[in-house]
Design a protein around this motif. Structure first.
Motif, PDB file in Angstrom:
ATOM      1  N   MET A   1       0.821  -1.201   0.000  1.00 27.74           N
ATOM      2  CA  MET A   1       0.000   0.000   0.000  1.00 27.74           C
ATOM      3  C   MET A   1       0.861   1.260   0.000  1.00 27.74           C
ATOM      4  O   MET A   1       0.541   2.250  -0.667  1.00 27.74           O
ATOM      5  N   LEU A   2       1.951   1.226   0.752  1.00 27.91           N
ATOM      6  CA  LEU A   2       2.848   2.379   0.788  1.00 27.91           C
ATOM      7  C   LEU A   2       3.470   2.622  -0.578  1.00 27.91           C
ATOM      8  O   LEU A   2       3.537   3.763  -1.054  1.00 27.91           O
ATOM      9  N   LEU A   3       3.907   1.559  -1.233  1.00 30.57           N
ATOM     10  CA  LEU A   3       4.485   1.692  -2.557  1.00 30.57           C
ATOM     11  C   LEU A   3       3.468   2.247  -3.553  1.00 30.57           C
ATOM     12  O   LEU A   3       3.780   3.145  -4.344  1.00 30.57           O
ATOM     13  N   ALA A   4       2.253   1.723  -3.517  1.00 31.50           N
ATOM     14  CA  ALA A   4       1.216   2.202  -4.430  1.00 31.50           C
ATOM     15  C   ALA A   4       0.936   3.681  -4.195  1.00 31.50           C
ATOM     16  O   ALA A   4       0.767   4.455  -5.151  1.00 31.50           O
ATOM     17  N   ARG A   5       0.896   4.077  -2.943  1.00 36.25           N
ATOM     18  CA  ARG A   5       0.593   5.462  -2.633  1.00 36.25           C
ATOM     19  C   ARG A   5       1.697   6.392  -3.112  1.00 36.25           C
ATOM     20  O   ARG A   5       1.439   7.462  -3.669  1.00 36.25           O
ATOM     21  N   ARG A   6       2.923   5.993  -2.908  1.00 38.44           N
ATOM     22  CA  ARG A   6       4.034   6.821  -3.366  1.00 38.44           C
ATOM     23  C   ARG A   6       4.132   6.846  -4.883  1.00 38.44           C
ATOM     24  O   ARG A   6       4.428   7.886  -5.478  1.00 38.44           O
ATOM     25  N   TRP A   7       3.895   5.725  -5.527  1.00 34.20           N
ATOM     26  CA  TRP A   7       3.922   5.706  -6.984  1.00 34.20           C
ATOM     27  C   TRP A   7       2.826   6.586  -7.565  1.00 34.20           C
ATOM     28  O   TRP A   7       3.015   7.194  -8.627  1.00 34.20           O
ATOM     29  N   SER A   8       1.696   6.659  -6.910  1.00 31.66           N
ATOM     30  CA  SER A   8       0.625   7.526  -7.397  1.00 31.66           C
ATOM     31  C   SER A   8       1.044   8.992  -7.349  1.00 31.66           C
ATOM     32  O   SER A   8       0.652   9.788  -8.217  1.00 31.66           O
ATOM     33  N   ALA A   9       1.855   9.362  -6.354  1.00 34.55           N
ATOM     34  CA  ALA A   9       2.364  10.731  -6.288  1.00 34.55           C
ATOM     35  C   ALA A   9       3.314  11.006  -7.451  1.00 34.55           C
ATOM     36  O   ALA A   9       3.245  12.060  -8.098  1.00 34.55           O
ATOM     37  N   VAL A  10       4.198  10.051  -7.749  1.00 33.19           N
ATOM     38  CA  VAL A  10       5.101  10.191  -8.898  1.00 33.19           C
ATOM     39  C   VAL A  10       4.292  10.272 -10.190  1.00 33.19           C
ATOM     40  O   VAL A  10       4.608  11.074 -11.085  1.00 33.19           O
ATOM     41  N   MET A  11       3.259   9.466 -10.283  1.00 31.73           N
ATOM     42  CA  MET A  11       2.403   9.451 -11.469  1.00 31.73           C
ATOM     43  C   MET A  11       1.798  10.828 -11.720  1.00 31.73           C
ATOM     44  O   MET A  11       1.747  11.309 -12.863  1.00 31.73           O
ATOM     45  N   ALA A  12       1.363  11.489 -10.651  1.00 33.64           N
ATOM     46  CA  ALA A  12       0.750  12.799 -10.802  1.00 33.64           C
ATOM     47  C   ALA A  12       1.757  13.856 -11.239  1.00 33.64           C
ATOM     48  O   ALA A  12       1.469  14.691 -12.104  1.00 33.64           O
ATOM     49  N   VAL A  13       2.952  13.827 -10.655  1.00 35.08           N
ATOM     50  CA  VAL A  13       3.979  14.791 -11.038  1.00 35.08           C
ATOM     51  C   VAL A  13       4.391  14.577 -12.495  1.00 35.08           C
ATOM     52  O   VAL A  13       4.535  15.536 -13.272  1.00 35.08           O
ATOM     53  N   GLN A  14       4.565  13.318 -12.879  1.00 40.15           N
ATOM     54  CA  GLN A  14       4.923  13.013 -14.262  1.00 40.15           C
ATOM     55  C   GLN A  14       3.836  13.496 -15.215  1.00 40.15           C
ATOM     56  O   GLN A  14       4.123  14.040 -16.288  1.00 40.15           O
ATOM     57  N   PHE A  15       2.577  13.319 -14.845  1.00 37.66           N
ATOM     58  CA  PHE A  15       1.466  13.745 -15.697  1.00 37.66           C
ATOM     59  C   PHE A  15       1.482  15.259 -15.882  1.00 37.66           C
ATOM     60  O   PHE A  15       1.230  15.768 -16.972  1.00 37.66           O
ATOM     61  N   ALA A  16       1.789  15.986 -14.802  1.00 36.65           N
ATOM     62  CA  ALA A  16       1.837  17.448 -14.887  1.00 36.65           C
ATOM     63  C   ALA A  16       2.915  17.908 -15.868  1.00 36.65           C
ATOM     64  O   ALA A  16       2.696  18.826 -16.672  1.00 36.65           O
ATOM     65  N   VAL A  17       4.092  17.272 -15.825  1.00 39.39           N
ATOM     66  CA  VAL A  17       5.159  17.629 -16.757  1.00 39.39           C
ATOM     67  C   VAL A  17       4.757  17.234 -18.181  1.00 39.39           C
ATOM     68  O   VAL A  17       5.017  17.967 -19.145  1.00 39.39           O
ATOM     69  N   GLY A  18       4.111  16.085 -18.323  1.00 41.34           N
ATOM     70  CA  GLY A  18       3.663  15.644 -19.634  1.00 41.34           C
ATOM     71  C   GLY A  18       2.651  16.584 -20.259  1.00 41.34           C
ATOM     72  O   GLY A  18       2.568  16.704 -21.488  1.00 41.34           O
ATOM     73  N   ILE A  19       1.856  17.269 -19.419  1.00 42.09           N
ATOM     74  CA  ILE A  19       0.913  18.257 -19.938  1.00 42.09           C
ATOM     75  C   ILE A  19       1.658  19.333 -20.720  1.00 42.09           C
ATOM     76  O   ILE A  19       1.265  19.724 -21.823  1.00 42.09           O
ATOM     77  N   VAL A  20       2.755  19.795 -20.142  1.00 46.63           N
ATOM     78  CA  VAL A  20       3.521  20.875 -20.774  1.00 46.63           C
ATOM     79  C   VAL A  20       4.140  20.404 -22.082  1.00 46.63           C
ATOM     80  O   VAL A  20       3.957  21.030 -23.140  1.00 46.63           O
ATOM     81  N   THR A  21       4.873  19.294 -22.037  1.00 47.56           N
ATOM     82  CA  THR A  21       5.569  18.827 -23.239  1.00 47.56           C
ATOM     83  C   THR A  21       4.589  18.365 -24.315  1.00 47.56           C
ATOM     84  O   THR A  21       4.835  18.555 -25.508  1.00 47.56           O
TER      85      THR A  21
END
Length: 501
Positions: A60-80
């Protein structure tokens, strides 16, 4: 004959080179984010499901942390991704003006999927603190589907550019009678889509696993790192041989549907049977191949399962309708690098599978984990090489057989485009630097939280997530024996000190 490439280059508009370089740079930068954007939601949900099904706080901890990375990556992907969207219209107005009504449906599907994915990511992040465990999980299940839908739209557009279909031309050359179904499901769509999707999943798996392989090499042998490595690496290892088969399939599809592109990637100059395969090497203007490893008859065998298979050569079409020797060499090297890395990844996957079948355990060799740590970067290189093969091998066509790149390019002056290129490079360095900085900051925060043994938030263990409200820390007594996690209801215990992201 030897002067033809120089004459063609001289006839090309001056703005063609900076427009190509700008598009190539932004596409190459954006595609490094795409594997995580397409596949990380699925990998996260696999870990999330494991945590719920087995009541596993580490998962559960891994999933939760990966979801945070997923959101940050998505935000950068919006720009590019937005930059790329504007470039289609600004750099290639000839293509969009003439063909936009035909193949634009793919971009429409991708845009719709993009907004849907943004909403679903927001719901998934919000749900960690506010929804019931299984309700939260099932609301996250559409996330990978939205990502696949976005890939569907983009690949549909690109496949159409490779094998345009679903229209007729009126006497003025304008496309009419558009059949949407035929536009989307072109001859190259199926091979391209599945090859691309599997590439994204195995690349994301190797990238995520590589982070924990590095931690393993640095002595972090706790269950947190073990599970963080094993789940994504297993997904990637299972898909690697599948991708090899799909890669062979798409190469054969190119042989049948785009024979000139196939000739470029294989450095075939004259149409013939018993054609040799060249590993690397460079094509010369007279049709000879300099350097590389020559394997007699293998190209004909790979193309049609027989040395008697006739392979179309580059000289089968006029010089103006085929890639230049330099472009052919670039496509050939990209293809060979992709195949070489893919073959090495199969060996790595077999190594992992053999150890798991024998001992139900990870390999114990440090060389395995060194290789696994490099596999993520190597997989990203194969993704880049795949797009280079696809785009450079199609030259000089932007719409295969219907419009050349030189006919589609903007009339904007070369000096202006080079200036824009320089500005974009600086901006992308800052954006990706900020992205890396955020990830490192998150990693540091997580390690700090992991080291605070005996301190757990009152409303749940994950006080260090960058999203959602914070809980006040309360002391829970002596050092807990289980890693920090959450069972979905917000209860858990602390991890081993030194855990990584």
């Amino acid at each position: 004959m030897n002067l033809m490439p120089q004459l063609l280059a001289a006839a090309a508009p001056e703005q063609l080179l900076p427009a190509r370089e700008l598009m190539a740079f932004t596409l190459a930068a954006h595609i490094t984010l795409v594997p995580l954007g397409v596949a990380l939601p699925f990998i996260t949900l696999v870990m999330h499901h494991r945590g719920l099904r087995k009541n596993d706080p580490v998962a559960m901890l891994l999933a939760r942390r990966w979801s945070a990375v997923m959101a940050v990556q998505f935000a950068v992907g919006i720009v590019t991704g937005t930059v790329l969207s504007f470039e289609f219209g600004l750099l290639w107005p000839g293509m969009m003006g003439r063909w936009g009504d035909v193949f634009g449906i793919g971009f429409g599907v991708e845009a719709w999927a993009f907004f849907l994915e943004a909403i679903l990511i927001a719901i998934y992040l919000y749900g960690w603190r506010r929804l019931k465990p299984w309700t939260h999980f099932w609301l996250g299940v559409p996330l990978p589907l939205a990502a696949l839908l976005g890939a569907f739209g983009i690949i549909a557009a690109n496949a159409w550019m490779n094998t345009p279909a679903g229209f007729t031309l009126d006497p003025t050359g304008k496309p009419v009678n558009v059949d949407i179904r035929s536009v989307i499901f072109t001859p190259m769509f199926g091979p391209q889509y599945w090859h691309f999707v599997v590439a994204m999943f195995l690349t994301a798996g190797y990238v995520v696993a590589g982070v924990y392989a590095v931690g393993w090499l640095r002595g972090r042998r706790d269950r947190y790192h073990r599970l963080g490595f094993r789940v994504p690496f297993t997904i990637a290892a299972v898909l690697t041989p599948v991708q090899f088969v799909l890669g062979d399939s798409i190469a054969r599809s190119v042989f049948h549907k785009q024979p000139v592109k196939f000739a470029a990637t294989e450095l075939v100059w004259n149409t013939d049977t018993h054609v040799p395969e060249y590993m690397f090497g460079s094509l010369q203007s007279d049709g000879s191949v300099k350097g590389g490893l020559k394997i007699p008859q293998l190209d004909s065998i790979l193309a049609g399962f027989s040395p008697d298979t006739k392979v179309t050569g580059l000289t089968a079409v006029p010089a103006s309708d085929r890639p230049t020797p330099t472009q052919a060499t670039i496509a050939h090297w990209a293809f060979d690098i992709m195949v070489t890395i893919g073959s090495l990844l199969i060996l790595l996957a077999l190594w992992y599978g053999w150890c798991w079948l024998r001992r139900r355990d990870l390999p114990r060799s440090r060389w395995f984990f060194r290789s696994a740590a490099l596999a993520g970067a190597a997989s990203v290189v194969t993704v880049e090489c795949g797009w280079i093969t696809t785009e450079v091998g199609r030259q000089p066509w932007i719409v295969y057989g219907n419009m050349r790149v030189s006919e589609a390019v903007t009339p904007t002056g070369a000096a202006t485009l080079w200036t824009v290129f320089a500005v974009i490079v600086v901006l992308y360095v800052l954006i990706f630097g900020a992205f890396l900085g955020v990830l490192l900051k998150m990693r540091s925060r997580w390690r700090l939280a992991d080291s605070k043994v005996g301190r757990v938030p009152a409303d749940g263990p994950e006080s260090d997530t960058p999203y959602g409200p914070r809980g006040e820390l309360v002391t829970t007594g002596p050092k807990p024996s289980a890693p920090l996690g959450t069972s979905g209801s917000g209860s858990g215990t602390g991890p081993d000190p030194g855990s990584g992201p």
